[in-house]
Design a protein around this motif. Structure first.
Motif, PDB file in Angstrom:
ATOM      1  N   GLY A 166      79.152   9.373 -46.081  1.00 23.24           N
ATOM      2  CA  GLY A 166      78.864   8.397 -47.113  1.00 23.24           C
ATOM      3  C   GLY A 166      79.765   7.187 -47.063  1.00 23.24           C
ATOM      4  N   LYS A 167      80.635   7.080 -46.054  1.00 22.35           N
ATOM      5  CA  LYS A 167      81.494   5.914 -45.939  1.00 22.35           C
ATOM      6  C   LYS A 167      80.676   4.710 -45.492  1.00 22.35           C
ATOM      7  CE  LYS A 167      85.792   8.360 -44.881  1.00 22.35           C
ATOM      8  NZ  LYS A 167      86.920   8.469 -43.944  1.00 22.35           N
ATOM      9  N   SER A 168      80.966   3.577 -46.079  1.00 23.94           N
ATOM     10  CA  SER A 168      80.226   2.365 -45.708  1.00 23.94           C
ATOM     11  C   SER A 168      80.749   1.790 -44.424  1.00 23.94           C
ATOM     12  CB  SER A 168      80.345   1.328 -46.826  1.00 23.94           C
ATOM     13  OG  SER A 168      81.696   0.980 -47.037  1.00 23.94           O
TER      14      SER A 168
ATOM     15  N   LEU B 281      66.142  17.943 -40.366  1.00 23.85           N
ATOM     16  CA  LEU B 281      66.994  17.813 -41.527  1.00 23.85           C
ATOM     17  C   LEU B 281      66.983  19.105 -42.330  1.00 23.85           C
ATOM     18  CD1 LEU B 281      65.919  14.262 -42.737  1.00 23.85           C
ATOM     19  CD2 LEU B 281      67.931  14.863 -41.386  1.00 23.85           C
ATOM     20  N   ALA B 282      68.107  19.385 -42.952  1.00 16.51           N
ATOM     21  CA  ALA B 282      68.205  20.537 -43.834  1.00 16.51           C
ATOM     22  C   ALA B 282      69.068  20.161 -45.027  1.00 16.51           C
ATOM     23  CB  ALA B 282      68.828  21.725 -43.093  1.00 16.51           C
ATOM     24  N   GLN B 283      68.915  20.920 -46.113  1.00 14.18           N
ATOM     25  CA  GLN B 283      69.746  20.650 -47.275  1.00 14.18           C
ATOM     26  C   GLN B 283      71.197  20.926 -46.927  1.00 14.18           C
ATOM     27  OE1 GLN B 283      68.567  22.764 -50.737  1.00 14.18           O
ATOM     28  NE2 GLN B 283      70.178  21.913 -52.040  1.00 14.18           N
ATOM     29  N   PHE B 284      72.093  20.075 -47.441  1.00 14.65           N
ATOM     30  CA  PHE B 284      73.502  20.286 -47.169  1.00 14.65           C
ATOM     31  C   PHE B 284      74.323  19.854 -48.366  1.00 14.65           C
ATOM     32  CE2 PHE B 284      73.493  15.833 -46.608  1.00 14.65           C
ATOM     33  CZ  PHE B 284      74.790  15.373 -46.573  1.00 14.65           C
TER      34      PHE B 284
ATOM     35  N   SER C 210      70.523  10.029 -49.700  1.00 14.28           N
ATOM     36  CA  SER C 210      70.663  10.426 -51.110  1.00 14.28           C
ATOM     37  C   SER C 210      69.298  10.480 -51.784  1.00 14.28           C
ATOM     38  CB  SER C 210      71.585   9.440 -51.831  1.00 14.28           C
ATOM     39  OG  SER C 210      72.846   9.418 -51.217  1.00 14.28           O
ATOM     40  N   ASN C 211      68.549  11.488 -51.456  1.00 14.13           N
ATOM     41  CA  ASN C 211      67.273  11.738 -52.112  1.00 14.13           C
ATOM     42  C   ASN C 211      67.464  12.810 -53.184  1.00 14.13           C
ATOM     43  OD1 ASN C 211      66.067   9.908 -50.302  1.00 14.13           O
ATOM     44  ND2 ASN C 211      65.796  11.547 -48.789  1.00 14.13           N
ATOM     45  N   GLN C 212      66.410  13.362 -53.687  1.00 12.76           N
ATOM     46  CA  GLN C 212      66.541  14.441 -54.659  1.00 12.76           C
ATOM     47  C   GLN C 212      67.272  15.621 -54.046  1.00 12.76           C
ATOM     48  OE1 GLN C 212      62.622  15.350 -56.108  1.00 12.76           O
ATOM     49  NE2 GLN C 212      62.597  13.617 -57.540  1.00 12.76           N
ATOM     50  N   VAL C 213      66.995  15.860 -52.781  1.00  7.80           N
ATOM     51  CA  VAL C 213      67.719  16.892 -52.044  1.00  7.80           C
ATOM     52  C   VAL C 213      68.557  16.175 -50.979  1.00  7.80           C
ATOM     53  CG1 VAL C 213      67.544  18.913 -50.570  1.00  7.80           C
ATOM     54  CG2 VAL C 213      65.895  18.581 -52.427  1.00  7.80           C
TER      55      VAL C 213
END
Length: 403
Positions: free
Chosen positions: A24-26, A56-59, A139-142
């Motif tokens: 998540g670093k810009s 992709l998987a939830q993390f 950054s979606n719902q999951v």
């Protein structure tokens, strides 16, 4: 036999491993500018589209993540070539049973890898060229982790042959690449302006590492001395020769307790050699394994060294007195191909050609006989005291003569 939760197999023979920084670093402004520059190329062929698709998987973004790369090469064995991201939970000491992200790279083997310290992506070396892969937290719902091949092409590392060593400096402003042909290149990142270009640094490159302050770069070849390069002047400042039958297989700069720097070489036969970074003189050598060392790493805080062996063991060493801190016997069934300490120096990721990945915690193993040994020592002291007063009853304190 039940396998521990910190050990998983992902179906890919691994050659490289590295921890990801916090996600998540810009990006820095200069990265955005460069990404939009002339060297950004469109890769729109169907084959490339296939290669850049990500599973992709939830993390959990609060957990730690390790990236592994490898595969079966160009053969028709059915073994995939892939970059795999796994999640490590330090609370339960467990590695995710499934990757949180996996990118298949078709018939091209991602042999070596360097993760950018900012967490924006990683460089992988393939048989002829190097590619840049982007890492993003969606950054979606999951929450999902996206790993995809970038549209940006590293033109200076296209059609240069197999690169056997890749390394970013601590700040992520320099990228070093060493080839199978022995050629050494150092680039400014992200502009890819070349600042060091040495055709015959070694016969064949084996490993590269930047010093913590970014002033020096150490390189190792398949044989002969290691070399230390001054990054600013692009010149060799030291040649560090082996002694007797030593064959250096790993090199790492490190920090010391007093804030200084030191350099370690791992010798294939099982020893670690220490070098002074002021005089470039050998300080000493200590054998720590009877098995052949296949890979080597040093923790970020400089308090632990780690060796992987051809027998599948992990040997973790306290460098203060070069004593064994912990041994993980048969951590892998095949020989260990890659090691990487976590950024907080609390865990060690390892990988093997047997397609296994492991994360080991670094607490020193308790000696089963430790408490017993203490009581034995106390008992010996008490027996010695009793024997003394038996021979010298006049020395016995008056308060104890009635007992």
């Amino acid at each position: 036999m039940d396998l521990p939760n910190n050990y998983q197999k992902y179906g890919v023979p691994f050659y490289a491993a590295a921890w990801l920084p916090g996600l998540g670093k810009s990006k820095r402004p200069d990265q955005d500018q460069d990404d939009a520059g002339d060297d950004q190329k469109e890769t729109e062929t169907q084959t490339q589209k296939t290669e850049t698709q990500t599973e992709l998987a939830q993390f959990d973004s609060n957990q730690n993540h390790v990236v592994f790369s490898g595969g079966g090469g160009e053969g028709r064995s059915g073994v995939p070539n892939a970059i795999v991201v796994a999640q490590f939970d330090p609370a339960s000491v467990s590695l995710s049973s499934q990757p949180v992200a996996k990118l298949n790279t078709s018939s091209a083997l991602p042999y070596r890898m360097a993760v950018h310290p900012a967490g924006s992506g990683l460089v992988c070396s393939f048989p002829d060229s190097c590619r840049w892969f982007e890492l993003e937290e969606e950054s979606n719902q999951v929450p999902k982790l996206a790993l995809r091949q970038s549209e940006r092409v590293l033109e200076q590392l296209q059609d240069v042959g197999q690169q056997l060593a890749l390394a970013f400096d601590k700040d992520g402003t320099l990228l070093a690449a060493g080839g199978e042909d022995g050629k050494l290149r150092v680039f400014k990142w992200p502009s890819m302006e070349i600042i060091l270009d040495e055709d015959k640094a070694h016969t064949t490159m084996k490993q590269l590492d930047f010093s913590p302050d970014g002033k020096f770069l150490v390189s190792l070849g398949d044989r002969g001395p290691g070399r230390v390069w001054d990054v600013t002047s692009s010149t060799v400042v030291a040649s560090l020769p082996p002694e007797k039958d030593e064959v250096f297989c790993g090199c790492r700069f490190s920090v010391t307790d007093n804030g200084g720097h030191i350099l370690y070489f791992a010798d294939k036969s099982g020893s670690i050699v220490t070098w002074n970074m002021t005089t470039w003189k050998r300080i000493g050598s200590k054998t720590i394994s009877k098995d052949i060392i296949s890979t080597f790493d040093v923790s970020a805080d400089g308090k632990l060294l780690a060796c992987g062996t051809t027998g599948g063991d992990l040997v973790i060493v306290n460098p203060t007195r070069m004593r064994i801190h912990k041994v993980v016997k048969k951590a892998h069934m095949g020989f260990v191909t890659a090691l990487s300490f976590s950024h907080d120096s609390r865990a060690l990721a390892s990988a093997s050609l047997d397609s296994s990945a492991r994360v080991s915690t670094l607490e020193e193993e308790k000696k089963n006989g430790g408490v017993l040994s203490l009581w034995v020592i106390i008992l010996i002291i008490l027996i010695a005291i009793a024997a003394y007063f038996q021979k010298n009853p006049d020395k016995l304190p008056s308060a104890l003569k009635g007992f």
